[in-house]
Design a protein around this motif. Structure first.
Motif, PDB file in Angstrom:
ATOM      1  N   SER A 127      -8.877  -0.577 -11.527  1.00  0.00           N
ATOM      2  CA  SER A 127      -8.359   0.472 -12.409  1.00  0.00           C
ATOM      3  C   SER A 127      -7.884   1.682 -11.603  1.00  0.00           C
ATOM      4  O   SER A 127      -6.797   2.223 -11.854  1.00  0.00           O
ATOM      5  N   THR A 128      -8.690   2.090 -10.619  1.00  0.00           N
ATOM      6  CA  THR A 128      -8.311   3.240  -9.790  1.00  0.00           C
ATOM      7  C   THR A 128      -7.088   2.924  -8.947  1.00  0.00           C
ATOM      8  O   THR A 128      -6.177   3.746  -8.801  1.00  0.00           O
ATOM      9  N   TYR A 129      -7.059   1.709  -8.382  1.00  0.00           N
ATOM     10  CA  TYR A 129      -5.920   1.281  -7.557  1.00  0.00           C
ATOM     11  C   TYR A 129      -4.618   1.330  -8.362  1.00  0.00           C
ATOM     12  O   TYR A 129      -3.599   1.846  -7.877  1.00  0.00           O
ATOM     13  N   MET A 130      -4.627   0.787  -9.558  1.00  0.00           N
ATOM     14  CA  MET A 130      -3.409   0.785 -10.377  1.00  0.00           C
ATOM     15  C   MET A 130      -2.937   2.209 -10.649  1.00  0.00           C
ATOM     16  O   MET A 130      -1.730   2.487 -10.652  1.00  0.00           O
ATOM     17  N   ASP A 131      -3.871   3.117 -10.851  1.00  0.00           N
ATOM     18  CA  ASP A 131      -3.508   4.507 -11.126  1.00  0.00           C
ATOM     19  C   ASP A 131      -2.985   5.200  -9.863  1.00  0.00           C
ATOM     20  O   ASP A 131      -1.930   5.857  -9.898  1.00  0.00           O
ATOM     21  N   VAL A 132      -3.687   5.036  -8.743  1.00  0.00           N
ATOM     22  CA  VAL A 132      -3.305   5.718  -7.496  1.00  0.00           C
ATOM     23  C   VAL A 132      -1.935   5.243  -7.019  1.00  0.00           C
ATOM     24  O   VAL A 132      -1.027   6.041  -6.745  1.00  0.00           O
ATOM     25  N   VAL A 133      -1.769   3.924  -6.902  1.00  0.00           N
ATOM     26  CA  VAL A 133      -0.507   3.381  -6.386  1.00  0.00           C
ATOM     27  C   VAL A 133       0.613   3.570  -7.403  1.00  0.00           C
ATOM     28  O   VAL A 133       1.722   3.990  -7.056  1.00  0.00           O
ATOM     29  N   GLY A 134       0.331   3.275  -8.665  1.00  0.00           N
ATOM     30  CA  GLY A 134       1.366   3.394  -9.686  1.00  0.00           C
ATOM     31  C   GLY A 134       1.915   4.804  -9.798  1.00  0.00           C
ATOM     32  O   GLY A 134       3.138   5.012  -9.851  1.00  0.00           O
ATOM     33  N   THR A 135       1.037   5.801  -9.810  1.00  0.00           N
ATOM     34  CA  THR A 135       1.467   7.191  -9.925  1.00  0.00           C
ATOM     35  C   THR A 135       2.254   7.631  -8.700  1.00  0.00           C
ATOM     36  O   THR A 135       3.311   8.265  -8.805  1.00  0.00           O
ATOM     37  N   ALA A 136       1.755   7.297  -7.505  1.00  0.00           N
ATOM     38  CA  ALA A 136       2.439   7.694  -6.267  1.00  0.00           C
ATOM     39  C   ALA A 136       3.819   7.068  -6.170  1.00  0.00           C
ATOM     40  O   ALA A 136       4.800   7.729  -5.769  1.00  0.00           O
ATOM     41  N   VAL A 137       3.933   5.811  -6.549  1.00  0.00           N
ATOM     42  CA  VAL A 137       5.223   5.113  -6.462  1.00  0.00           C
ATOM     43  C   VAL A 137       6.213   5.679  -7.473  1.00  0.00           C
ATOM     44  O   VAL A 137       7.396   5.885  -7.150  1.00  0.00           O
TER      45      VAL A 137
END
Length: 425
Positions: free
Chosen positions: A209-219
């Motif tokens: 869940s955290t990974y999807m948020d961190v990478v998705g938002t940054a990208v």
């Protein structure tokens, strides 16, 4: 041959008859080795009537069969939760479902081909040439850092940071975000275990869940800035898809599909390094002849493929080698066994830099051939080239490698090495 002459799954020999002991899942690579060397040919019947593919010819032919599709999200979710000792809640699974649903690896026709194109088109051999200078600079930086420390864990201190920092740089992410993603993907490797404790279950779904948020938002932010060529091209291809179920946006597309780049490629680099460093003569050969780095990549990933097995699903009835495989059947592609098939690889268990590069199945095949295979090879070759350069001396510390048990990936827990400056003469 008529329909009545065909064998059924029930007619197939049982995989268990060719495997020593009852705990076949503790070391799946060893199980694969035993299957590769078994007497007889053809398909096997695995646990719960899964069709097991272990021969090289069968794996290549079925991998190219368009009627063998991907496991859809719903089935993968069911399989994942079946591995959990504690039942996760819908809230726990929300991020994991998003992770799976936006992958090209869960898509089937008519969505699979156009969604795969969004990633594959950017990672063709000519396209990845622009990435090489950044990879070389980063590999040299990590070698320099390691020589100042002496002994390091190659998995955690070199291979993992190398791929995380490389992709973060290409995707417009910061160094801090790269370090965070490295930690998150390490936790996410728990998804490959065949059984998880309640604590492992909690850690896995929290990390996803955290990974999807961190990478998705940054990208998404990097794409909106308008100056990232890679993201602009992928977003343009994504916008052209007019098929239900397409990836939701550029952030989720990248987060879901570049997990292998952030994680699995790091495993490949560590496994190739382990195999090379375990053979003093081969290590010396590569140091003397850098062109052999390519052979080291193929031979290392043949013997220690990062992904040992995957599951496919028959989209229609399939007839293969006189066996009727009904639509909706799970098919286990045991790449690690196909890579050791003695009919294709003489003395298959040995590590040979002179072995002709042929018929490996490490990266799948057909429509499901891994779109990241070219960049995985490039990154591994850049890393190994830096580690075998004149003036660099790398050596294993200890004798026994520490592999993660009960896992469908071939993952080292740790790989202690020393990296020192040496006389370049």
């Amino acid at each position: 041959m008529t329909f009545t002459d065909l064998k059924t799954v029930a007619d197939l020999p049982a995989m268990a008859d060719f495997v020593d002991g009852d705990d076949w899942s503790r070391d799946i690579r060893e199980t694969a080795r035993q299957l590769a060397h078994r007497a007889g040919k053809g398909l096997l019947r695995g646990p719960e009537n899964i069709i097991i593919v272990s021969r090289n010819h069968d794996a290549r032919e079925l991998a190219a069969n368009p009627d063998l599709g991907n496991m859809p999200t719903e089935i993968l979710l069911a399989v994942a939760t079946a591995r959990d000792v504690a039942t996760p809640t819908a809230s726990d699974l929300a991020g994991f479902e998003q992770f799976l649903r936006n992958q090209i690896f869960t898509a089937n026709p008519p969505l699979h081909q156009p969604s795969r194109k969004t990633v594959a088109r950017q990672l063709m051999p000519r396209g990845i040439q622009r990435f090489i200078p950044a990879a070389q600079h980063l590999a040299q930086e990590l070698v320099d850092d390691a020589t100042s420390r002496g002994k390091i864990d190659f998995v955690r201190d070199f291979a993992g940071p190398f791929v995380a920092r490389f992709w973060a740089g290409q995707l417009g992410m910061s160094a801090d975000q790269a370090a965070h993603v490295h930690e998150l993907t390490d936790e996410m490797s728990l998804t490959f275990l065949l059984a998880r404790t309640p604590e492992q279950t909690r850690r896995l779904y929290s990390a996803v869940s955290t990974y999807m948020d961190v990478v998705g938002t940054a990208v998404r932010r990097a794409w909106e800035a308008g100056d990232n060529e890679l993201l602009t091209a992928m977003a343009a291809d994504l916008a052209e898809i007019d098929v239900e179920g397409k990836p939701e946006d550029i952030g989720r597309l990248v987060a879901s599909n570049f997990f292998d780049g952030f994680h699995t490629v790091g495993m490949a680099i560590a496994n190739v390094a382990f195999r090379l460093l375990s053979d003093e003569a081969a290590h010396a050969q590569v140091r003397a002849d850098p062109s052999l780095v390519t052979n080291a990549f193929y031979e290392g990933t043949r013997l220690e493929p990062p992904l040992i097995l995957t599951q496919r699903l028959t989209l229609r009835d399939v007839v293969h080698d006189g066996v009727l495989i009904p639509a909706g059947s799970p098919v286990g592609m045991v790449w690690a066994a196909a890579n050791r098939d003695p009919e294709v690889f003489p003395d298959a268990d040995s590590y040979r830099l002179t072995r002709p590069i042929q018929h490996g199945t490490t990266f799948g095949g057909g429509a499901h051939l891994c779109p990241g295979r070219n960049v995985a090879r490039m990154l591994t070759e850049v890393a190994i080239t830096a580690l075998t350069a004149p003036g660099v001396d790398v050596a294993l510390v200890g004798e026994e490698p520490d592999w993660v048990p009960h896992s469908i990936v071939r993952q080292l827990r740790a790989l202690p090495v020393t990296i020192r400056r040496a006389d370049p003469r």
